[in-house]
Design a protein around this motif. Structure first.
Motif, short mmCIF file in Angstrom:
data_model
loop_
_atom_site.label_atom_id
_atom_site.label_comp_id
_atom_site.label_asym_id
_atom_site.label_seq_id
_atom_site.Cartn_x
_atom_site.Cartn_y
_atom_site.Cartn_z
N GLY A 198 0.82 -1.22 0.00
CA GLY A 198 0.00 0.00 0.00
C GLY A 198 0.85 1.26 0.00
N ASN A 199 0.30 2.33 0.56
CA ASN A 199 1.01 3.61 0.57
C ASN A 199 2.07 3.63 1.66
OD1 ASN A 199 -0.66 4.40 -1.48
ND2 ASN A 199 -1.97 5.70 -0.20
N CYS A 200 3.17 4.28 1.33
CA CYS A 200 4.27 4.44 2.27
C CYS A 200 4.10 5.78 2.97
CB CYS A 200 5.59 4.38 1.52
SG CYS A 200 7.02 4.52 2.58
N THR A 201 4.10 5.77 4.31
CA THR A 201 3.74 6.98 5.06
C THR A 201 4.88 7.58 5.86
OG1 THR A 201 2.97 5.56 6.86
CG2 THR A 201 1.33 6.29 5.24
N ALA A 202 5.93 6.79 6.14
CA ALA A 202 7.02 7.31 6.97
C ALA A 202 8.24 6.40 6.82
CB ALA A 202 6.58 7.37 8.44
N TYR A 203 9.35 6.89 7.36
CA TYR A 203 10.56 6.07 7.34
C TYR A 203 11.38 6.40 8.58
CZ TYR A 203 13.48 10.06 5.99
OH TYR A 203 14.15 11.26 5.98
N SER A 204 12.27 5.46 8.92
CA SER A 204 13.24 5.69 10.00
C SER A 204 14.57 5.13 9.57
CB SER A 204 12.77 5.01 11.29
OG SER A 204 12.67 3.60 11.10
N VAL A 205 15.64 5.71 10.08
CA VAL A 205 17.00 5.31 9.71
C VAL A 205 17.75 4.89 10.96
CG1 VAL A 205 19.19 6.04 8.71
CG2 VAL A 205 17.04 6.89 7.75
N LYS A 206 18.43 3.77 10.87
CA LYS A 206 19.33 3.33 11.93
C LYS A 206 20.56 2.71 11.28
CE LYS A 206 19.65 0.70 16.21
NZ LYS A 206 18.95 -0.21 17.16
N VAL A 263 17.25 1.42 6.47
CA VAL A 263 16.10 2.31 6.38
C VAL A 263 14.85 1.44 6.42
CG1 VAL A 263 14.94 4.11 5.06
CG2 VAL A 263 17.43 3.85 4.89
N VAL A 264 13.93 1.78 7.32
CA VAL A 264 12.67 1.04 7.42
C VAL A 264 11.54 1.96 6.98
CG1 VAL A 264 11.05 -0.13 8.95
CG2 VAL A 264 13.52 -0.46 9.26
N PHE A 265 10.81 1.55 5.97
CA PHE A 265 9.67 2.31 5.47
C PHE A 265 8.39 1.70 6.03
CE2 PHE A 265 13.02 2.84 2.32
CZ PHE A 265 13.01 4.22 2.13
N SER A 266 7.54 2.56 6.58
CA SER A 266 6.26 2.12 7.14
C SER A 266 5.17 2.29 6.10
CB SER A 266 5.93 2.93 8.40
OG SER A 266 6.91 2.74 9.39
N CYS A 267 4.37 1.25 5.94
CA CYS A 267 3.33 1.24 4.91
C CYS A 267 1.99 0.88 5.53
CB CYS A 267 3.71 0.27 3.79
SG CYS A 267 5.30 0.63 3.02
N ILE A 273 8.94 -2.33 5.12
CA ILE A 273 9.99 -2.87 4.25
C ILE A 273 11.30 -2.23 4.65
CG2 ILE A 273 9.60 -1.18 2.39
CD1 ILE A 273 10.25 -3.58 0.44
N MET A 274 12.32 -3.07 4.78
CA MET A 274 13.63 -2.59 5.20
C MET A 274 14.62 -2.69 4.05
SD MET A 274 16.07 -3.94 8.32
CE MET A 274 16.37 -5.55 7.55
N LEU A 275 15.35 -1.61 3.83
CA LEU A 275 16.48 -1.60 2.91
C LEU A 275 17.75 -1.47 3.73
CD1 LEU A 275 15.25 0.80 0.06
CD2 LEU A 275 14.79 -1.64 0.37
N GLN A 276 18.65 -2.41 3.54
CA GLN A 276 19.93 -2.39 4.25
C GLN A 276 21.05 -2.28 3.23
OE1 GLN A 276 20.52 -5.64 6.99
NE2 GLN A 276 22.75 -5.51 6.83
N GLU A 319 26.90 -1.30 -3.80
CA GLU A 319 26.37 -2.12 -4.89
C GLU A 319 25.39 -3.18 -4.43
OE1 GLU A 319 29.96 -3.72 -6.57
OE2 GLU A 319 30.15 -2.06 -7.98
N VAL A 320 25.39 -3.49 -3.15
CA VAL A 320 24.59 -4.60 -2.62
C VAL A 320 23.57 -4.07 -1.62
CG1 VAL A 320 24.63 -6.80 -1.40
CG2 VAL A 320 26.50 -6.20 -2.97
N VAL A 321 22.31 -4.38 -1.85
CA VAL A 321 21.22 -3.92 -1.00
C VAL A 321 20.40 -5.13 -0.54
CG1 VAL A 321 19.21 -2.40 -0.78
CG2 VAL A 321 21.07 -1.79 -2.36
N LYS A 322 20.24 -5.24 0.77
CA LYS A 322 19.35 -6.27 1.32
C LYS A 322 17.94 -5.69 1.42
CE LYS A 322 18.67 -9.20 5.42
NZ LYS A 322 19.20 -9.53 6.77
N ILE A 323 16.96 -6.44 0.95
CA ILE A 323 15.57 -5.98 0.92
C ILE A 323 14.72 -6.99 1.68
CG2 ILE A 323 13.61 -5.43 -0.58
CD1 ILE A 323 15.94 -4.96 -2.77
#
Length: 836
Positions: free
Chosen positions: A29-37, A41-45, A51-54, A59-63
């Motif tokens: 659905g829609n993404c409304t916020a994010y946080s970084v640690k 990066v964790v996106f709240s939907c 969904i977390m992007l690490q 060149e390498v991203v964990k999803i």
């Protein structure tokens, strides 16, 4: 009226059912916020999903997409051992009204907010990878899927050891380790599960989920492709690379470097289903030496052991097993024995022990050890290698034959056998780390891990030889691979298509990080009733097989596939083919080190070296060995010619070293039964050794460098690698290297033997180098430094080549157009100048 009411009710129920079905499919659905640690990066939907992007590196991203917003998994990754690949500091997110963006030096990562859509671009803003509309993550009542945009010209490669075309576009595949004897040329799934693939759009994906994952590369739609799992977590890694080789290097950074085999593993090996007797092993070994057919390894199949799996020699079959192994070792043979991952109930002592210790997989319905039917040995218990206490217990057992001089194992039936998709009762098995639907694909992996780690524990600083059938991603840290039970069981003589299929199977295995691989030469399946009729297929299979890194001839039961069984002509051709493998050992071993360092396979698809040549995407019948040699085995019955595609450059027929062809074209070459079409690229240097009956039959020997000078004023080089070949010192970078370079001009050819790079290892003794320069004309003069060398006859140059390390001279072979220069290997810089 009643019927009308009935039909209305049915229609209403269907509509409700469809509505419910659609409702239970959850998107982000829609993404409304994010946080970084840190680097995450964790996106709240919507619906609490996240969904977390690490960023592991630039060149390498964990999803990781989570339907409930919790980033928890039942087990840590079996495959990934390192996620810190160089990213430093926090992630910076740039927010725009409709997007979030993250930048690295190589990538631009965009998250569209409404609805959530992940897109990844290269630094030049070219779209590499994108969610398909809002369907980048779909949760269907626990079944998870991701859909990605599919471009018209996008091609896919990988998934490890799979049948069919090298190019996966348009097909679908499952990951469920399956025992598939005599498998067809498009059969799926097979024995190994490696959920890693690469796209022609310069990225790779590793889907780190051990359940029965599925990949659909445009088989459902021309607009999207997908990968999915029935359970577990949607965790995958995106890897960018300028070419496929860079993608593979990012993959091994995540999952670990391949171990190097002992150097004798690159020799020839012989096996058979009924290799289970001492007298037979002695007889076969003696016959190889008598006939002067090089061979390093003799296997023993599962019947060698008294009981499954007590690792005791079968009493009626072996009178003096320790003496047998020593005698074979004195002849240069190494013995490898099979092991299965089970304990037979007929083996009462060990069964009671394992059962009492709780070392066997449990039946979730009864809490007792699972009763597993087994192809031999009667019903068995499945050893639970996910239980930590099992490791030392198993290691003590497997050490028994190693103490007798056995050099390693082949781990067979690790799917575990008879646990294919239709064997649903196996799903009642409960392992220490989880239920079987989660552990099935990593069961063989956990076994191989125990086998190798216990080998290292009991045999410090010694390389293991372990070859496996069933595996998961990351296997390269512990084991090598073979492709299981190939061949045609219905009619062994009709196995040509199965043989041809082994080429793309092997190439795909290499791209799935199984750089040390073989198939069963001759095909495992089928009764051989007419050896004369089988001779052509055997010869052609062996001609292909000698170019697989771990060449092994093997067949089921009592079907002998030793070279002399197929008649004198087949024996002589086979001997020559095997001798070629041995001559190329210095070249192959150098590339074995490259495989360890970079993950690049020795036997490699042409697209790895020529990624921009679209013709390479469909080459299922030829391959490169290293970078310099191109091999095109004959795989059609009765064929005496071969169609070969040559990529860019100029290519030389390696069989005569004189016939030349321009690249970027298809050619047809003569290929009678005694010929393997092999080509060397102009501008190559190929190190070789004399033919030996086994690797290191002679510890010191002259090394010949076949030099094919490149275009004018262009330097050609090869860095020749050496180590002790037995210890694990290579992991600590104990080795030596010698770089040979060649540069041609109108006036001269200059060959430089570089000063040896010593890293704690030196060659075993003094030796000569022979530089064989393939030229058009006899030179006027040859100089070493500033000193003019004596011109001698070819046979004089070879005289006392293994004993006299003082002579420096040269010869000209008119028939072969070869200039040979003999120089002692001093380890110091030496310059040879050939005046035209």
């Amino acid at each position: 009226m009643k019927k009308s009411i009935f039909y209305c009710c049915v229609i209403f129920c269907i509509m409700v059912s469809q509505a419910y079905s659609q409702k239970k499919e959850q998107y982000l659905g829609n993404c409304t916020a994010y946080s970084v640690k840190g680097n995450k990066v964790v996106f709240s939907c919507a619906n609490n999903s996240k969904i977390m992007l690490q960023l592991c590196s630039g060149e390498v991203v964990k999803i990781w997409a989570s339907a409930d917003g919790n980033f928890v998994r039942n087990n840590e990754s079996f495959a990934v051992i390192e996620e810190d690949l160089g990213w430093k500091g926090n992630v910076t997110v740039k927010e725009e009204p409709s997007t979030y963006e993250i930048f690295t030096e190589q990538l631009r990562i965009r998250v569209n907010k409404a609805p959530f859509q992940l897109q990844i671009f290269d630094k030049y803003q070219k779209l590499l990878f994108s969610d398909y509309a809002e369907k980048g993550f779909v949760n269907d009542n626990g079944k998870i899927r991701t859909n990605k945009v599919l471009r018209n010209d996008e091609q896919f490669f990988g998934l490890g050891e799979k049948s069919g075309n090298l190019n996966r576009r348009g097909s679908a595949y499952k990951m469920w380790n399956s025992d598939q004897p005599c498998y067809g040329v498009n059969e799926d799934p097979l024995y190994k599960s490696i959920p890693f693939f690469m796209s022609s759009y310069r990225y790779g994906i590793f889907f780190d989920n051990t359940y029965k994952t599925e990949f659909k590369f445009g088989s459902e739609s021309n607009d999207y492709y997908s990968f999915e799992a029935p359970a577990g977590q949607m965790v995958y890694y995106f890897m960018f690379g300028n070419d496929y080789k860079e993608i593979i290097q990012n993959y091994i950074a995540l999952t670990g470097k391949p171990i190097m085999p002992p150097k004798w593993a690159l020799g020839f090996s012989q096996c058979r289903g009924d290799y289970t007797r001492e007298d037979q092993a002695r007889e076969i070994a003696a016959e190889f030496r008598k006939r002067k057919i090089p061979c390093d390894i003799i296997y023993q199949d599962i019947g060698w052991t008294e009981g499954l799996q007590d690792f005791d020699w079968r009493k009626n079959n072996y009178n003096n097993p320790k003496g047998m192994v020593k005698d074979l070792s004195d002849m240069g043979f190494k013995m490898i024995v099979s092991q299965d991952p089970v304990i037979s109930q007929a083996n009462q002592q060990q069964w009671k022990e394992a059962d009492a210790l709780g070392h066997l997989v449990k039946d979730v319905r009864t809490g007792k050890s699972y009763d597993m039917p087994w192809p031999w040995g009667g019903n068995c218990g499945v050893v639970d290698f996910t239980k930590p206490e099992v490791a030392d217990w198993w290691g003590s057992y497997q050490q028994k034959p190693l103490n007798d001089g056995v050099r390693g194992f082949w781990t067979d039936m690790g799917e575990p056998a008879w646990s294919n998709e239709d064997a649903v009762d196996r799903l009642n098995m409960k392992h220490h780390l989880g239920m079987h639907n989660e552990i099935h694909n990593v069961y063989g992996f956990t076994w191989d891990k125990v086998v190798t780690e216990q080998f290292y524990k009991h045999n410090p600083n010694k390389r293991i030889f372990q070859m496996t059938r069933a595996a998961y991603a990351g296997l390269q840290r512990y084991t090598f691979g073979w492709s299981g039970d190939s061949g045609n069981g219905s009619n062994v003589l009709d196995g040509w298509k199965q043989m041809a299929n082994q080429i793309p199977v092997g190439l795909s295995a290499g791209m799935g990080l199984i750089p040390f691989w073989t198939c069963d030469i001759s095909g495992y399946c089928g009764d051989i009733k007419d050896y004369d009729a089988m001779a052509e297929l055997y010869v052609r299979w062996l001609q292909f097989g000698v170019f697989t890194p771990l060449s092994r001839a093997h067949h089921e039961g009592g079907n002998a596939v030793e070279p002399w069984k197929f008649g004198t002509e087949a024996e002589n051709i086979s001997r020559k083919s095997i001798e070629l493998k041995y001559k190329l050992f210095p070249y192959l071993y150098t590339y074995a080190r490259e495989a360890h360092d970079t993950g690049l396979p020795i036997m490699r698809a042409l697209l790895l070296e020529y990624p921009n040549d679209k013709e390479t995407f469909k080459l299922n019948g030829q391959f490169l060995v290293g970078k310099e040699l191109l091999v095109a085995p004959v795989v059609e019955q009765g064929a005496v010619t071969k169609d070969v595609y040559l990529p860019e450059g100029e290519w030389i027929d390696f069989n005569n070293c004189k016939t030349k062809y321009k690249g970027e074209q298809w050619i047809t070459v003569d290929a009678p039964l005694n010929t393997i079409p092999v080509f060397v690229k102009k501008g190559s240097i190929i190190p070789q050794m004399p033919v030996m009956q086994y690797i290191d039959e002679k510890k010191v020997y002259p090394v010949t460098f076949d030099i094919f000078p490149g275009n004018l004023n262009k330097e050609t080089s090869f860095t020749f690698y050496e180590d002790d070949g037995e210890s694990r010192d290579y992991e600590r970078d104990v080795f030596c290297k010698t770089k040979i370079t060649s540069k041609a001009s109108n006036e001269e050819i200059k060959i430089t033997v570089g000063e040896r790079e010593y890293k704690g290892y030196s060659p075993a003794g003094p030796r000569n180098f022979i530089l064989k320069i393939h030229a058009s004309n006899k030179p006027k003069d040859v100089f070493a430094g500033g000193e003019k060398l004596k011109n001698v006859k070819p046979h004089v140059l070879e005289k006392n080549i293994e004993a006299d390390f003082t002579k420096i001279n040269w010869s000209w072979n008119e028939a072969e157009n070869v200039i040979s220069v003999r120089i002692p290997d001093s380890g110091k810089n030496a310059v040879i100048t050939i005046k035209n």
